[in-house]
Scaffold this active site. Sequence first.
Site, PDB file in Angstrom:
ATOM      1  N   CYS A 102     -23.027  32.210 -14.359  1.00  0.00           N
ATOM      2  CA  CYS A 102     -21.976  32.177 -13.333  1.00  0.00           C
ATOM      3  C   CYS A 102     -21.639  33.586 -12.871  1.00  0.00           C
ATOM      4  O   CYS A 102     -21.522  34.508 -13.683  1.00  0.00           O
ATOM      5  CB  CYS A 102     -20.728  31.492 -13.864  1.00  0.00           C
ATOM      6  SG  CYS A 102     -19.419  31.429 -12.628  1.00  0.00           S
ATOM      7  N   ASP A 150       5.366  20.281   0.726  1.00  0.00           N
ATOM      8  CA  ASP A 150       5.650  18.844   0.710  1.00  0.00           C
ATOM      9  C   ASP A 150       6.788  18.566  -0.253  1.00  0.00           C
ATOM     10  O   ASP A 150       7.360  19.471  -0.839  1.00  0.00           O
ATOM     11  CB  ASP A 150       4.386  18.014   0.429  1.00  0.00           C
ATOM     12  CG  ASP A 150       4.156  17.723  -1.041  1.00  0.00           C
ATOM     13  OD1 ASP A 150       4.722  18.442  -1.889  1.00  0.00           O
ATOM     14  OD2 ASP A 150       3.413  16.783  -1.360  1.00  0.00           O
ATOM     15  N   CYS A 188     -16.009  34.764 -15.525  1.00  0.00           N
ATOM     16  CA  CYS A 188     -17.128  34.636 -16.460  1.00  0.00           C
ATOM     17  C   CYS A 188     -17.754  36.004 -16.709  1.00  0.00           C
ATOM     18  O   CYS A 188     -18.152  36.312 -17.834  1.00  0.00           O
ATOM     19  CB  CYS A 188     -18.165  33.660 -15.929  1.00  0.00           C
ATOM     20  SG  CYS A 188     -17.583  31.953 -15.933  1.00  0.00           S
ATOM     21  N   CYS A 197     -18.844  34.298 -11.142  1.00  0.00           N
ATOM     22  CA  CYS A 197     -17.423  34.489 -10.852  1.00  0.00           C
ATOM     23  C   CYS A 197     -16.866  35.628 -11.702  1.00  0.00           C
ATOM     24  O   CYS A 197     -17.368  35.927 -12.791  1.00  0.00           O
ATOM     25  CB  CYS A 197     -16.623  33.203 -11.047  1.00  0.00           C
ATOM     26  SG  CYS A 197     -16.014  32.901 -12.714  1.00  0.00           S
ATOM     27  N   HIS A 215     -12.184  29.108 -12.930  1.00  0.00           N
ATOM     28  CA  HIS A 215     -13.634  29.117 -12.732  1.00  0.00           C
ATOM     29  C   HIS A 215     -14.073  27.797 -12.089  1.00  0.00           C
ATOM     30  O   HIS A 215     -14.840  27.797 -11.125  1.00  0.00           O
ATOM     31  CB  HIS A 215     -14.361  29.335 -14.067  1.00  0.00           C
ATOM     32  CG  HIS A 215     -15.723  28.721 -14.125  1.00  0.00           C
ATOM     33  ND1 HIS A 215     -16.864  29.399 -13.758  1.00  0.00           N
ATOM     34  CD2 HIS A 215     -16.115  27.461 -14.468  1.00  0.00           C
ATOM     35  CE1 HIS A 215     -17.906  28.581 -13.858  1.00  0.00           C
ATOM     36  NE2 HIS A 215     -17.484  27.409 -14.299  1.00  0.00           N
ATOM     37  N   ASP A 248      -6.114  17.974  -1.064  1.00  0.00           N
ATOM     38  CA  ASP A 248      -5.666  18.827  -2.157  1.00  0.00           C
ATOM     39  C   ASP A 248      -5.872  18.081  -3.455  1.00  0.00           C
ATOM     40  O   ASP A 248      -5.858  16.851  -3.477  1.00  0.00           O
ATOM     41  CB  ASP A 248      -4.179  19.167  -2.008  1.00  0.00           C
ATOM     42  CG  ASP A 248      -3.299  17.947  -2.195  1.00  0.00           C
ATOM     43  OD1 ASP A 248      -2.913  17.655  -3.345  1.00  0.00           O
ATOM     44  OD2 ASP A 248      -3.011  17.258  -1.188  1.00  0.00           O
TER      45      ASP A 248
HETATM   46 ZN   LIG Z   1     -17.357  31.407 -13.751  1.00  0.00          ZN
END
Ligand SMILES: [Zn+2]
Lengths: 370, 412
Positions: free
Chosen positions: B362, B93, B367, B364, B389, B254
């Site tokens: 968590c 954009d 983490c 992820c 995260h 977004d």
């Molecule tokens: Zn995390």
Amino acid sequence: MADKYTLCLPALRIRQGKHYIYCFGVDGKRIHDFTTVSRVRREDDHLQGYQRPEVLSHINAIRRYLESDGAMLPNAVVLAFDERVKFKVSKTATLVDYTTVGELIIPIDEALPENDKPAWLVDGQQRSAAIRDAELAEFPIAAVGFIADGQDHQRSQFILVNNTKPLPKGLIHELLPDTAGHLPARYARRQLPTRIMARLNNEVTTQSDIDSPFRGLISTPTVPDGYIKDNSVLKMIENSLYEGALYQYRDPRDGSGDEEAMLLHLKIFWGLVKATFPEAWSLPPRKSRLSHGVGIQALGYVMDHLTDGIPARELPTLDLGKPLARLKSVCAWTSGVWEFGNGESRRWNGLQNTPSDVRLLSNHLLRSIR
Amino acid sequence: MKFYFPDSQDLVSPTYDFLHDEYSPLRVRQRDDLYAHEVLSRPPYDGILVSKAIVDGSVRGAGKYTAPQRARLHRLGVRKFFRLPRGVETLGDNGAFNYVEERIPPVTVRETLDFYQECGFDAGVSVDHVIFGYDPDATPETVDTEWAERRLLTLRLAAEFIEAVDAGNSTIQPVGAAQGWSPDSYADSVRQLQSMGYRRIALGGMVPLKTPDIIRCLEKIAEVRRPETQLHLLGITRIESMEEFARLGIASFDSTSAFRQSFMDDRRNYHSPETDYVAVRVPQVEGNSTLKRNILGGVVSQRDAIRTERECLRRLRRYDSGDCPLESVLDALSQYEAITKSEKTYLDAYRRTLEATPWKACSCALCREHGIEIIIFRGTERNKRRGFHNLSVLFKKMKKLTLCSTNGSRRG
Ligand SMILES: [Zn+2]
């Protein structure tokens, strides 16, 4: 419990005119026990102290060096003592009359506030902080002290000591390639690019680089006849190493690189540039924009465009001569006029080594080979 | 519903030394650094949004790309430059917010399309001009003439854009930009864009709107929207309204807010599926301007500041491994708050964060790798990792909603 004791350090007393200075060794871990790093602060409207705060990034760089193998700090820290520090002569007769052997007697009282310590650190603040922080049991260093006649004297010493000029850039570019061991961050980063440049330029030492099109052409303190600025070539190499075709040879985990492949890559491409524009290549920047910063950098972008991601040994199969030959009709390296389209034009020497002119020329060249 | 992350050159350095807080001296920005989709085990977004204004600069600012980076983006194309895995889409954009104060956009349709094509985007938004105002009752006749002009200009540029795309046999999917100041004006923009041939439409200028106003606009748009038309919401998250948005035809959006909250929000810095936590502030002595001033002025002892800063970090790390009681961590943090002369205290909020230890729950990759470091508010490397995260948490929440939205659209 805070302790009170005396530190006795073997020292040499040296006479300088009407002053004495004292040279001695001391464990850097203990410097802060008796030394204050006075900072600028105001007390009742009077300027007290004279030192800047620690620069942590600088300290970290030194600390990292100290923790590396075989670290050495040969230059002495400088301390200004007050009258509580004494020198005791132990041996009057020496071979020279200006040096006397003896002991420095430093009273230490751990309960004293920072500002009442008997010594002030005039030079070496970052180094002693780095030793304090380093994971080492001890690190003896050389020190030079003097007993000051008051704060003004200390302050002037501080300014004198810290008034050294940084080394000139050209000299650093030349020293770096062959420097071993730990280097400060900004130099460590430049070492690989300067080594590549030195080999491209080198006239005598390496027979293996006899085929470099840059041979003897890059101006440095030891190659004064070169006419291509070292900074132009260095920028081109760094650009390509970080953003372009040479990146493929780099190891992002430790910043090392496959030097031979980088050299081969550069030699093949710039050899073709030289073959395509032999006259413009042989003239100094004053007479040719090709050997000028703007030309070297713009062609660096052309190299990255044509060869990014392609290993050096495969470059000969690309027929790079063809796109380069296409540039001939749109280049005005040594005479005539650059036609950039949209009615924008410049005399052949109207281009300067500025980011906007480099961009203008790069875009022009890239458009012509697309 | 799909989530796009707007690029602003946000990366983390994999060789950063957390113990000494320093970068490798040899690090090359962007190239050695990693994007969220590279450090997390799966990309936390369906696509990335890249603004021409961020790459090339605009009237407000020089852009975030260096000249060599820009050259490489054009050379390699957007997929290779961002090292995108398959399945992550790209949308270009203009970054109309960067020239919102200009009378007319400082960029042409041609330049914009060239940018999309050279970089090889999957889709690109037509050139638009943001209307910075909302007045639900105003008609084209009564509204501020500048607002009306901006809407018409945006539509004219959209017509020009889709013509250029068609004429150039471009593979770029054209996305029409709709601007408006009211439900009716937005709906009319969407209607016109559809008749120009757009199958995908981006709704701009809604960031300052309250959620009920957005919903009113979407309801009005829904009356004219063809079933095949996909809507994109520019710059808006509002996770709590997502199901409603999806029901009203929003196929994608977004937003940077989950990411930016990690270091911009006063309290909601670390997100978990259930709630948000404050991050523990341990500013770097060198990075804190108040502290630096006070050290220079002799008000604060640099030695004390450094000692306390290190003690905070040491105790936090030991707390994480179970070797330090919570009170002792809070004690160090409170001392450091005093030294940094923090205007307010976060100690109660820290207690809540540290008691809950949400980073331990968590899964992820960040983490897992960094433990308590991720919840320390300190320097860009920790703060951006926490932002990544947060993106992964948002993405998981999103994917849970998707089920409902497909049901919803089948119903509607
Ligand atoms: Zn995390």
